[in-house]
Write a protein that holds these residues in place. Sequence first.
Motif, short mmCIF file in Angstrom:
data_model
loop_
_atom_site.label_atom_id
_atom_site.label_comp_id
_atom_site.label_asym_id
_atom_site.label_seq_id
_atom_site.Cartn_x
_atom_site.Cartn_y
_atom_site.Cartn_z
N GLN A 235 0.83 -1.20 0.00
CA GLN A 235 0.00 0.00 0.00
C GLN A 235 0.87 1.26 0.00
O GLN A 235 0.54 2.26 -0.64
N GLU A 236 2.01 1.19 0.70
CA GLU A 236 2.93 2.33 0.78
C GLU A 236 3.80 2.47 -0.46
O GLU A 236 4.45 3.49 -0.66
N GLY A 237 3.87 1.40 -1.27
CA GLY A 237 4.76 1.40 -2.42
C GLY A 237 6.17 0.95 -2.08
O GLY A 237 7.09 1.11 -2.89
N ASN A 238 6.34 0.35 -0.91
CA ASN A 238 7.66 -0.15 -0.49
C ASN A 238 7.75 -1.64 -0.86
O ASN A 238 7.58 -2.52 -0.01
N PHE A 239 8.03 -1.89 -2.13
CA PHE A 239 7.96 -3.27 -2.62
C PHE A 239 9.17 -4.10 -2.19
O PHE A 239 9.06 -5.32 -2.09
N GLU A 240 10.29 -3.48 -1.93
CA GLU A 240 11.44 -4.23 -1.43
C GLU A 240 11.14 -4.83 -0.06
O GLU A 240 11.42 -5.99 0.21
N ALA A 241 10.55 -4.02 0.83
CA ALA A 241 10.23 -4.51 2.17
C ALA A 241 9.15 -5.58 2.10
O ALA A 241 9.22 -6.61 2.79
N GLU A 489 -14.32 -13.34 -3.77
CA GLU A 489 -13.60 -13.39 -2.48
C GLU A 489 -13.35 -11.97 -1.98
O GLU A 489 -14.26 -11.15 -2.04
N PHE A 490 -12.17 -11.64 -1.51
CA PHE A 490 -12.05 -10.49 -0.61
C PHE A 490 -11.03 -9.43 -1.01
O PHE A 490 -10.68 -8.60 -0.18
N SER A 491 -10.55 -9.39 -2.26
CA SER A 491 -9.40 -8.53 -2.49
C SER A 491 -9.37 -7.74 -3.79
O SER A 491 -8.61 -6.77 -3.90
N LEU A 492 -10.14 -8.08 -4.81
CA LEU A 492 -9.87 -7.58 -6.15
C LEU A 492 -9.93 -6.06 -6.26
O LEU A 492 -9.01 -5.44 -6.82
N CYS A 497 -7.24 -0.75 -6.93
CA CYS A 497 -6.99 0.61 -6.43
C CYS A 497 -5.51 0.80 -6.13
O CYS A 497 -4.92 1.83 -6.51
N ARG A 498 -4.92 -0.16 -5.45
CA ARG A 498 -3.50 -0.03 -5.08
C ARG A 498 -2.61 0.03 -6.32
O ARG A 498 -1.63 0.78 -6.37
N MET A 499 -2.96 -0.75 -7.36
CA MET A 499 -2.15 -0.83 -8.57
C MET A 499 -2.46 0.30 -9.55
O MET A 499 -1.86 0.35 -10.63
N GLU A 536 -11.85 8.71 -9.61
CA GLU A 536 -10.77 8.31 -8.71
C GLU A 536 -11.18 8.42 -7.24
O GLU A 536 -10.77 7.61 -6.41
N TYR A 537 -12.00 9.39 -6.92
CA TYR A 537 -12.38 9.56 -5.51
C TYR A 537 -13.11 8.34 -4.97
O TYR A 537 -13.12 8.10 -3.76
N GLN A 538 -13.75 7.55 -5.85
CA GLN A 538 -14.50 6.39 -5.40
C GLN A 538 -13.61 5.19 -5.08
O GLN A 538 -14.12 4.13 -4.77
N GLU A 539 -12.32 5.38 -5.15
CA GLU A 539 -11.40 4.33 -4.70
C GLU A 539 -11.30 4.32 -3.18
O GLU A 539 -10.67 3.43 -2.60
#
Length: 563
Positions: A235-241, A489-492, A497-499, A536-539
Amino acid sequence: MKHHTNYSLLLAAALTLGTTTACSDFLEVDHYDILEEDYIIQSEANVLAGLNGLYDTFYTDQASGLGDDATWGFKPQIFAACHSTMDCQASGWDAEWQRHAWKADKGSLETAWRMSYRAVDRVNRFLATLADVDEGIFEDPANREIYEAEARAIRAYNYLYLAKLFGRVPLLLTGETYSTSPSKPRAETIEEVYAIIKEDLAYGRDHLDWTPLNGQYGRITLGFCKAYLAELYMQEGNFEAAKKELKDIIDSNTYELDPCYGNLHNWDVHWTKESVFEIMYHDQDNMNWGANASSDAMMWYGWMCASPEYQGWGSMCLSWELYNSFEPGDKRKKYSMVALGDTNPFTGETLGTHSGYEGLFQGSENMPQVYTLKYWRHVPGADGYVYNPISLTIKRYAGVLLDYAECCFETGDPTTGWEMIRQVRNRAWGNLEPGQTIGYWPADYLNTEVVDVPDAETYYTQYKAEKGYTSDVWKVALVIERRHEFNAEFSLYHDLCRMDMCDEWFRCEYPHTAANSSLEECLANGWSFRYFEHQEYQELFPIPTNEILTNPAIGQENQNPGY
């Protein structure tokens, strides 16, 4: 603290591992109406009882009579994650989800706020009490930290869910409740919310093990903390961590893909090797009307997900776009949905045999004649099963693999990214099935030999061009693989939104809008009529009206933009 309130749950063997029945293999949550102030501090057993009571918050609240509390786990979880993508659709008062017409007074959103803060409230009370417990009552001094770790991870889970829905939310911390802090403003930044989530999950990661405490499946584990910490980092964009946490999960060999995708949602089969975390609704003595008077561990998924032709309530239809999007040979379609002309393999009921149900769509709101097999596995109400003994697998190992793939692509390791996708697709085509058994399904559903799986990069390069996507091929691949793997299910929607893929998704997967098509054309061709243009606001969803009315520190001026 005068009282620790714990509103009811009695699970007699409710959280089990597969078919294991030994008493150490499930978490038993006892029922307490009121735990007095000094109850928890009297013994370690009482501390553990107080901790166990926190797990009640994952379940429905059958007694509240408010919003959708009695269907918590379905509304709003699946509606926000799936109906918002249009892959799942509903009629009546639920139709606004796939039309993006939700408002701040939507009952499901108030339920999300209330039920999540119910969990935060209880965790904060428990942690404040735990801090005052004499260390001498613990058989092992490390147990205090383990109990704290489980509690803080539950708080983090709820704050992460609130953040995905609403963005910045009020942060109630240890000892704080809405009784002690009735006026609490939203956090100034989303980073403040993420920092609290990160701190709690990191504490859990550092103090928990891969296997659950006392062998009781249903408890928070190290795998849970790492998986949700990775989600937070993404969510933060810290893909290495995030990549590091996910690789640790993979390298631990704690989890594996279930050999048969169809087994993932079998009735009364719980905690397979694929489960990182699930919420169990077990087979109890009474599963009929009235059973909810003695237990919150009740869920009527069958009524909500069955076709209205066969007594369903119309809360869950799947789009024809989703149904037609699968590649030939992808067994996830066969295992997870039936459409017009198909026969439900569990109930023997064929869709489209009754008057009014002969077409692609049914009802005045034109619901697609496609239904999920993940939850419609019984004739609603037959044999005394009003409620269904299912598991809501909130976090699966397949999700870990696809999240790891995303992190690999984001950090310059596409070879590993495509390999993770290949593993998920290999299971989807049935190549782990030979020599396995299958529960509930007809035996001939299983593959008896390995088949060829189309190369994902090649396939999605062509798919991207045909659909008109402009993002990288790997992004398109992950979006569609998640669509097929986690349908209903629970994530799509949260992943989209995150991507930053929502606009492309609706443009490419649901292009038939009022601007370029008519309702009549959509109905004739099996297209879903899109009532909105993506904004976008509806994300993010609106802060519930009731919170604005009752919390003096949150006014309409503090509402999310656009609402």
